[in-house]
Design an enzyme around this catalytic site. Sequence first.
Site, PDB file in Angstrom:
ATOM      1  N   TYR A   2       0.815  -1.221   0.000  1.00 35.78           N
ATOM      2  CA  TYR A   2       0.000   0.000   0.000  1.00 35.78           C
ATOM      3  C   TYR A   2       0.851   1.273   0.000  1.00 35.78           C
ATOM      4  CZ  TYR A   2      -3.757  -3.214   1.435  1.00 35.78           C
ATOM      5  OH  TYR A   2      -4.653  -4.249   1.507  1.00 35.78           O
TER       6      TYR A   2
ATOM      7  N   LYS B 148       4.096 -15.341   2.885  1.00 38.96           N
ATOM      8  CA  LYS B 148       3.954 -16.154   1.670  1.00 38.96           C
ATOM      9  C   LYS B 148       5.368 -16.443   1.178  1.00 38.96           C
ATOM     10  CE  LYS B 148       1.260 -17.974  -1.521  1.00 38.96           C
ATOM     11  NZ  LYS B 148       0.462 -19.184  -1.241  1.00 38.96           N
TER      12      LYS B 148
ATOM     13  N   ASP C  36      -2.331 -18.382   3.045  1.00 35.33           N
ATOM     14  CA  ASP C  36      -3.520 -19.126   2.615  1.00 35.33           C
ATOM     15  C   ASP C  36      -3.953 -20.126   3.689  1.00 35.33           C
ATOM     16  OD1 ASP C  36      -1.015 -20.068   1.927  1.00 35.33           O
ATOM     17  OD2 ASP C  36      -1.612 -20.971   0.033  1.00 35.33           O
TER      18      ASP C  36
ATOM     19  N   ASP D 222      -4.581  -6.692   6.546  1.00 36.44           N
ATOM     20  CA  ASP D 222      -5.835  -6.031   6.180  1.00 36.44           C
ATOM     21  C   ASP D 222      -6.911  -7.085   5.925  1.00 36.44           C
ATOM     22  OD1 ASP D 222      -7.678  -4.182   5.328  1.00 36.44           O
ATOM     23  OD2 ASP D 222      -6.679  -3.726   3.430  1.00 36.44           O
TER      24      ASP D 222
ATOM     25  N   ASP E  33     -10.137  -8.461   8.624  1.00 33.94           N
ATOM     26  CA  ASP E  33     -11.558  -8.394   8.256  1.00 33.94           C
ATOM     27  C   ASP E  33     -12.197  -9.777   8.306  1.00 33.94           C
ATOM     28  OD1 ASP E  33     -11.411  -5.674   7.905  1.00 33.94           O
ATOM     29  OD2 ASP E  33     -12.551  -5.708   6.028  1.00 33.94           O
TER      30      ASP E  33
END
Length: 368
Positions: free
Chosen positions: A141, A189, A221, A245, A249
């Site tokens: 970001y 990852k 994952d 992020d 959520d």
Amino acid sequence: MEKHIVLLPGDGIGPEVTKAAKRVLQAVADRYQHSFTFENHDIGGVAIDQQGTPLPEDTVQAAKKADAIFLGAVGGPKWDQLPGHMRPEKGLLGIRKQLGLFANLRPVKAFNQLLHASPLKQEVVQASDLLIVRELTGGLYFGQPSERRNNGEEVVDTLAYERREIERIVDQAFQSAQVRRKHLTSVDKANVLESSRMWREVVEEKKAAYPDVSVEHMLVDAAAMKLVTNPTYFDVIVTENMFGDILSDEASVLTGSLGMLPSASLNENGVGLYEPVHGSAPDIAGEDKANPLASILSVAMMLKHSFGLEEEAEQVETAVQEVLSGGYHTADIDVKGGTKVSGSELAAKVVDQIGSNDTTENIMRCYV
Ligand SMILES: NC(=O)c1ccc[n+]([C@@H]2O[C@H](COP(=O)([O-])OP(=O)(O)OC[C@H]3O[C@@H](n4cnc5c(N)ncnc54)[C@H](O)[C@@H]3O)[C@@H](O)[C@H]2O)c1
């Protein structure tokens, strides 16, 4: 203890939940003989309307001098058509950057009274109590400006981290684990991304300094799956900006309502910005329906993380539990056989539990 708190109520239900947060802080101050002073400033849509910018300079200067900052929420349909740099959300991103708030802490706890409100099975959700520590000022970001090449047929986003950015968030996560159940899951990852491989290296280097914490690595994952199949497995999760992020959520479904989730964003000096995870909820703004508990739980985080007031923080969390156990709730959460009350009534119940002398004079003082 004397502390100065900057309040940024913002838009929509932001001012309503900020009032609730302030009342609770005042109740804590009264009960434990602290002195908390407050200063209100504009951010988001209201700042655009009043001062022509989502993040006025006086807001930034006041926040930089404060011991802690509380933010309600920003945004709403009124400002949706404005160009990107003038959107209310720019105020929020801007203040995080200006204050160097690199560590985002999101606790997710399933309250027994609300287990039925989660879309997951009660036996899966029950006893979930985890903390997501998300890196907030680096990664995808905040990489080089995104680019479109080849006449718009190719896009590039950049995921960049400096080692020191990873080190400080990993330290924060180990320290958080030390005061919880002492289990840290580092999510990455690393089978694909070089940034994740450096992330793993840092975690491995750091673990010797925290021998009381058990640490493991998990691919993002796998972590996403485990969060909804076995959430009680987790204690503290640390991860980079975008993974955090998404995972935070996802984890929010454990609680049954957005109105229950607090957060803290901390900088290297321990100054923090505390805010509910939810947005400005324009659909219910001004109707006194907003659930104030996410904001009140954010106050508990402020007391703990910025002021070191552990007992006071626990008192606030216990008060919230007690109010839910008494069956009181706002419209967004359905406590079976309970009593539906307005947002301000629910906040008053928490204040009563904290045991302050909640006199009329006190309430008036809090609402000015
Ligand atoms: N940190 C922030 O300030 C923040 C975060 C997310 C969204 N937003 C902004 O908020 C605006 C609305 O966004 P949205 O609708 O996607 O998300 P939202 O969180 O505002 O609302 C989603 C749904 O949850 C309900 N809800 C949220 N908080 C609640 C509470 N405390 N009590 C009861 N019900 C509650 C709302 O009524 C709505 O139905 C947008 O402008 C968005 O950009 C701001």
